[in-house]
Motif scaffolding. Structure first.
Motif, short mmCIF file in Angstrom:
data_model
loop_
_atom_site.label_atom_id
_atom_site.label_comp_id
_atom_site.label_asym_id
_atom_site.label_seq_id
_atom_site.Cartn_x
_atom_site.Cartn_y
_atom_site.Cartn_z
N GLY A 1 25.67 35.95 49.62
CA GLY A 1 26.73 36.84 49.89
C GLY A 1 27.85 36.68 48.60
O GLY A 1 27.58 35.57 47.70
N ARG A 2 28.63 37.27 48.61
CA ARG A 2 29.47 37.13 47.46
C ARG A 2 31.21 37.24 48.05
O ARG A 2 31.24 37.93 49.21
CB ARG A 2 29.55 38.32 46.22
CG ARG A 2 28.35 38.04 45.70
CD ARG A 2 28.09 36.88 44.66
NE ARG A 2 29.07 36.74 43.71
CZ ARG A 2 28.90 37.39 42.52
NH1 ARG A 2 27.97 38.12 42.18
NH2 ARG A 2 30.04 37.20 41.38
N ILE A 3 32.05 36.57 47.35
CA ILE A 3 33.54 36.92 47.95
C ILE A 3 34.29 37.34 46.91
O ILE A 3 33.89 37.30 45.76
CB ILE A 3 34.16 35.54 48.32
CG1 ILE A 3 33.95 34.29 47.29
CG2 ILE A 3 33.52 34.83 49.60
CD1 ILE A 3 34.43 32.94 47.39
N ALA A 4 35.34 38.08 47.25
CA ALA A 4 36.35 38.58 46.31
C ALA A 4 37.80 38.54 46.78
O ALA A 4 37.87 38.36 47.94
CB ALA A 4 35.84 40.24 46.53
N ILE A 5 38.70 38.76 45.70
CA ILE A 5 40.07 38.85 46.07
C ILE A 5 40.64 40.05 46.45
O ILE A 5 39.97 41.09 45.39
CB ILE A 5 40.77 38.10 44.90
CG1 ILE A 5 40.44 36.61 44.82
CG2 ILE A 5 42.30 38.33 45.19
CD1 ILE A 5 41.10 35.91 43.35
N GLN B 1 45.00 39.41 36.82
CA GLN B 1 45.34 37.95 36.74
C GLN B 1 44.07 37.03 37.30
O GLN B 1 44.02 35.79 37.17
CB GLN B 1 46.45 37.52 37.24
CG GLN B 1 47.82 38.19 36.93
CD GLN B 1 48.94 37.56 37.55
OE1 GLN B 1 49.51 36.58 37.54
NE2 GLN B 1 49.61 38.49 38.69
N LYS B 2 43.10 37.66 37.68
CA LYS B 2 41.73 37.37 38.46
C LYS B 2 42.30 36.14 39.33
O LYS B 2 43.02 36.34 40.35
CB LYS B 2 40.93 36.61 37.30
CG LYS B 2 40.56 37.91 36.51
CD LYS B 2 39.59 37.46 35.17
CE LYS B 2 39.16 38.52 34.70
NZ LYS B 2 38.24 38.20 33.34
N MET B 3 41.61 34.98 39.13
CA MET B 3 42.14 33.82 40.51
C MET B 3 43.43 33.47 40.36
O MET B 3 44.19 33.10 41.51
CB MET B 3 41.25 32.81 40.14
CG MET B 3 39.97 32.63 40.29
SD MET B 3 39.38 32.90 42.08
CE MET B 3 39.97 31.66 42.82
N ASN B 4 44.28 33.74 39.19
CA ASN B 4 45.67 33.49 39.10
C ASN B 4 46.47 34.56 39.98
O ASN B 4 47.68 34.23 40.26
CB ASN B 4 46.18 33.45 37.62
CG ASN B 4 45.63 32.21 37.16
OD1 ASN B 4 45.50 31.08 37.73
ND2 ASN B 4 45.41 32.11 35.91
N ILE C 1 43.52 25.68 41.82
CA ILE C 1 44.68 26.58 42.53
C ILE C 1 44.97 26.15 44.01
O ILE C 1 46.33 26.30 44.27
CB ILE C 1 44.29 28.14 42.45
CG1 ILE C 1 44.19 28.74 40.94
CG2 ILE C 1 45.07 28.93 43.14
CD1 ILE C 1 43.79 30.03 40.73
N TYR C 2 44.04 25.68 44.49
CA TYR C 2 44.21 25.29 45.74
C TYR C 2 45.64 24.58 46.27
O TYR C 2 46.21 25.05 47.32
CB TYR C 2 43.23 24.60 46.60
CG TYR C 2 43.27 24.05 48.00
CD1 TYR C 2 43.08 25.19 49.04
CD2 TYR C 2 43.53 22.60 48.31
CE1 TYR C 2 42.96 24.92 50.24
CE2 TYR C 2 43.68 22.51 49.72
CZ TYR C 2 43.37 23.59 50.58
OH TYR C 2 43.58 23.25 52.07
N ASN C 3 45.81 23.42 45.82
CA ASN C 3 47.04 22.67 45.98
C ASN C 3 48.41 23.51 45.95
O ASN C 3 49.64 23.24 46.42
CB ASN C 3 47.12 21.50 45.05
CG ASN C 3 46.10 20.47 45.76
OD1 ASN C 3 45.88 20.38 46.77
ND2 ASN C 3 45.62 19.45 44.85
N LYS C 4 48.38 24.59 44.98
CA LYS C 4 49.45 25.40 44.68
C LYS C 4 49.84 26.37 45.69
O LYS C 4 50.92 26.88 45.78
CB LYS C 4 49.17 25.99 43.29
CG LYS C 4 49.27 25.05 42.13
CD LYS C 4 49.12 25.80 40.75
CE LYS C 4 48.83 24.69 39.57
NZ LYS C 4 48.47 25.39 38.15
N VAL C 5 48.70 26.70 46.39
CA VAL C 5 48.93 27.81 47.35
C VAL C 5 48.46 27.45 48.75
O VAL C 5 48.64 28.49 49.84
CB VAL C 5 47.94 29.15 46.83
CG1 VAL C 5 48.23 29.47 45.58
CG2 VAL C 5 46.41 28.80 47.03
#
Length: 252
Positions: A103-107, A117-120, A153-157
């Protein structure tokens, strides 16, 4: 004579019961697979009209717990290889653990375009709530966390995260406005229901997380159940593989 007739009736009833039992299988499936599996099951039914496949969808981890506690399921399609492998090792599984899809994941978001901004995108000031599946019980949620950690990014969100019980519920949260953005299954993104919501999406690169290898196994409750084995085998058929591919899955 009456005794003979009674014995014959018992034999007939027993044979009929056995026949119907063999034509039924209870299948539990990771929530990410719902749209694809609904199509696969429909095609299977057309080819095997006598078989009764009863499907339930949910979080892989919850199904695992139910199985080890004696739930009478016949086949388990997990969102990872770990749960079916553990079932096989502890003798709850009676078949080979088969890798049936990756599988794949998407925003995904209706509020912003994640391609910019992709991951950002998760750091955008407009984003107050981020929907993911529960990483404890849902492999897709675990991969969402992994991808955020790998990109720092995790700790920021993490304070903005809201958790669906499974990946399908995480998709519902963001589709219906309970979250501003979500990391969900690509298969959900490509489903007709999500397409109607007119959101935009960015597919998270494979290198951002370990492969989402998904496995299935026939369970000990299905011993002697030909229908369960047929459905387990059918996931590898050309038609099933084509359906999985259409919804964003790959085989390797």
């Amino acid at each position: 004579m009456k005794i003979i007739k009674c014995l014959l009736l018992i034999v007939i009833l027993f044979s009929t019961t056995t026949f119907f039992a063999q034509g039924k299988a209870t299948v539990v499936v990771a929530a990410n697979l719902k749209t694809a599996m609904d199509s696969i099951a429909k095609d299977y039914k057309q080819r095997n009209p006598a078989d009764n496949i009863q499907i339930s969808y949910g979080a892989s981890g919850k199904f695992y717990e139910q199985i080890v506690n004696g739930a009478p399921f016949d086949v388990f399609f997990s969102a990872d290889m770990n749960y079916p492998t553990k079932l096989k090792e502890s003798h709850f599984g009676i078949s080979t653990v088969k890798l049936y899809a990756i599988g794949r994941i998407a925003i995904w978001s209706k509020k912003i375009d994640p391609n910019t901004q992709k991951m950002n995108s998760l750091l955008d000031p407009k984003v107050k709530k981020i929907s993911i599946a529960n990483p404890v019980t849902a492999p897709y949620g675990a991969k969402a966390v992994e991808s955020m950690k790998r990109t720092k990014i995790y700790n920021k969100v993490k304070s903005n995260l809201v958790y669906g019980e499974n990946i399908a519920q995480a998709a519902q949260f963001v589709a219906f406005g309970a979250a501003d953005i979500g990391i969900i299954a690509l298969s959900d993104v490509l489903s007709p229901a999500m397409k109607k919501e007119r959101g935009k999406y960015y597919v998270i690169p494979q290198e951002n997380h370990a492969p989402l290898e998904q496995g299935c196994v026939v369970l000990k409750h299905a011993k002697g159940n030909a229908t369960a084995l047929r459905f387990y085998d059918y996931i590898s058929s050309d038609k099933a593989v084509a359906i999985l591919k259409y919804y964003g899955y790959s085989q390797k």
